[in-house]
Design a protein around this motif. Structure first.
Motif, short mmCIF file in Angstrom:
data_model
loop_
_atom_site.label_atom_id
_atom_site.label_comp_id
_atom_site.label_asym_id
_atom_site.label_seq_id
_atom_site.Cartn_x
_atom_site.Cartn_y
_atom_site.Cartn_z
N ALA A 56 0.83 -1.21 0.00
CA ALA A 56 0.00 0.00 0.00
C ALA A 56 0.87 1.25 0.00
CB ALA A 56 -0.94 -0.01 1.19
N MET A 57 1.97 1.22 0.75
CA MET A 57 2.87 2.38 0.78
C MET A 57 3.52 2.57 -0.59
SD MET A 57 3.86 4.80 2.69
CE MET A 57 4.01 4.51 4.42
N LEU A 58 3.92 1.51 -1.23
CA LEU A 58 4.50 1.60 -2.57
C LEU A 58 3.48 2.19 -3.54
CD1 LEU A 58 6.72 1.04 -4.65
CD2 LEU A 58 5.79 -1.26 -4.87
N ALA A 59 2.23 1.75 -3.43
CA ALA A 59 1.17 2.27 -4.29
C ALA A 59 0.99 3.78 -4.07
CB ALA A 59 -0.14 1.53 -4.03
N ASP A 60 1.10 4.23 -2.83
CA ASP A 60 1.00 5.66 -2.54
C ASP A 60 2.14 6.44 -3.21
OD1 ASP A 60 -1.30 5.39 -1.05
OD2 ASP A 60 -0.26 5.38 0.88
N VAL A 61 3.33 5.88 -3.19
CA VAL A 61 4.48 6.53 -3.83
C VAL A 61 4.27 6.63 -5.33
CG1 VAL A 61 6.94 6.28 -4.35
CG2 VAL A 61 6.11 5.90 -2.02
N VAL A 62 3.81 5.55 -5.95
CA VAL A 62 3.54 5.55 -7.39
C VAL A 62 2.46 6.58 -7.72
CG1 VAL A 62 2.60 4.17 -9.29
CG2 VAL A 62 4.30 3.18 -7.75
N ASN A 63 1.41 6.60 -6.92
CA ASN A 63 0.32 7.55 -7.15
C ASN A 63 0.82 9.00 -7.05
OD1 ASN A 63 -2.73 7.45 -7.50
ND2 ASN A 63 -2.42 9.09 -6.02
N ASP A 64 1.62 9.30 -6.03
CA ASP A 64 2.16 10.65 -5.87
C ASP A 64 3.02 11.04 -7.07
OD1 ASP A 64 0.88 10.77 -3.43
OD2 ASP A 64 2.71 10.47 -2.24
N LEU A 66 2.76 9.88 -10.20
CA LEU A 66 1.89 10.10 -11.35
C LEU A 66 1.19 11.46 -11.27
CD1 LEU A 66 0.32 6.54 -11.71
CD2 LEU A 66 2.05 7.60 -13.19
N GLN A 67 0.79 11.85 -10.07
CA GLN A 67 0.18 13.16 -9.89
C GLN A 67 1.20 14.27 -10.13
OE1 GLN A 67 -1.46 12.80 -5.95
NE2 GLN A 67 -3.45 12.12 -6.72
N ALA A 68 2.41 14.12 -9.62
CA ALA A 68 3.45 15.14 -9.80
C ALA A 68 3.81 15.31 -11.27
CB ALA A 68 4.70 14.77 -8.98
N LEU A 69 3.73 14.24 -12.04
CA LEU A 69 4.02 14.30 -13.47
C LEU A 69 2.81 14.73 -14.29
CD1 LEU A 69 6.11 11.01 -13.79
CD2 LEU A 69 6.97 13.35 -13.92
N HIS A 70 1.71 15.03 -13.59
CA HIS A 70 0.45 15.46 -14.23
C HIS A 70 -0.12 14.39 -15.16
CE1 HIS A 70 1.03 19.38 -12.46
NE2 HIS A 70 2.25 19.40 -12.95
N LEU A 71 0.16 13.14 -14.84
CA LEU A 71 -0.44 12.02 -15.57
C LEU A 71 -1.75 11.61 -14.91
CD1 LEU A 71 2.80 9.96 -16.21
CD2 LEU A 71 1.56 11.39 -17.84
N LEU A 72 -1.96 12.11 -13.70
CA LEU A 72 -3.19 11.89 -12.95
C LEU A 72 -3.61 13.21 -12.33
CD1 LEU A 72 -2.96 8.73 -10.65
CD2 LEU A 72 -4.73 9.24 -12.29
N ASP A 73 -4.91 13.48 -12.30
CA ASP A 73 -5.40 14.66 -11.60
C ASP A 73 -5.06 14.54 -10.13
OD1 ASP A 73 -6.51 15.77 -13.89
OD2 ASP A 73 -8.47 14.82 -13.54
N SER A 74 -4.84 15.68 -9.49
CA SER A 74 -4.43 15.66 -8.09
C SER A 74 -5.50 15.10 -7.16
CB SER A 74 -4.03 17.06 -7.64
OG SER A 74 -5.12 17.94 -7.77
N LYS A 76 -7.36 12.43 -7.96
CA LYS A 76 -7.61 11.06 -8.41
C LYS A 76 -6.46 10.16 -7.94
CE LYS A 76 -11.13 11.84 -11.24
NZ LYS A 76 -12.41 11.19 -11.18
N THR A 77 -6.73 8.87 -7.97
CA THR A 77 -5.67 7.88 -7.75
C THR A 77 -5.71 6.88 -8.88
OG1 THR A 77 -6.93 6.24 -6.50
CG2 THR A 77 -6.01 8.09 -5.23
N PHE A 78 -4.60 6.24 -9.13
CA PHE A 78 -4.58 5.24 -10.20
C PHE A 78 -5.46 4.05 -9.82
CE2 PHE A 78 -1.17 3.69 -7.51
CZ PHE A 78 -1.28 2.32 -7.58
N ARG A 79 -5.73 3.88 -8.54
CA ARG A 79 -6.60 2.81 -8.09
C ARG A 79 -8.05 3.05 -8.49
NH1 ARG A 79 -3.45 3.58 -2.61
NH2 ARG A 79 -3.77 5.64 -3.41
N ASP A 80 -8.39 4.30 -8.86
CA ASP A 80 -9.74 4.62 -9.30
C ASP A 80 -10.05 4.09 -10.69
OD1 ASP A 80 -10.10 6.06 -6.93
OD2 ASP A 80 -9.57 7.97 -7.86
N HIS A 81 -9.00 3.68 -11.40
CA HIS A 81 -9.18 3.28 -12.80
C HIS A 81 -9.25 1.79 -12.96
CE1 HIS A 81 -8.60 7.35 -14.22
NE2 HIS A 81 -7.64 7.44 -13.31
#
Length: 81
Positions: A56-64, A66-74, A76-81
């Motif tokens: 879960a912590m690794l997933a949080d890092v990946v999500n952060d 993706l958001q920082a790279l603007h590949l995900l809205d701030s 949203k999470t990749f888990r939403d997809h």
């Protein structure tokens, strides 16, 4: 990509990486393959719906990231997809 397709992909990659670990002649390559195996296993557990706290912590890092790279809205999470 469906969740079942994603799990099958991780399982295939894990099997291939396990072979790489077993056949690595150089210790530094073996260690790299073992790290890849750990990451793939973590992603598989997450896709299967029973991640560890570390997964879960690794997933949080990946999500952060993706958001920082603007590949995900701030918001949203990749888990939403």
């Amino acid at each position: 990509m469906s969740n079942e397709t994603l799990k099958a992909h991780f399982q295939k990659e894990i099997a291939a990486t396990e072979k790489d670990v077993a056949t690595s002649k150089l210790e530094k390559n073996k260690l790299l393959h073992e790290q890849k195996l750990g990451l793939l296993s973590s992603l598989l557990r997450y896709a299967e719906g029973h991640p560890t706290r570390e997964d879960a912590m690794l997933a949080d890092v990946v999500n952060d990231m993706l958001q920082a790279l603007h590949l995900l809205d701030s918001n949203k999470t990749f888990r939403d997809h």
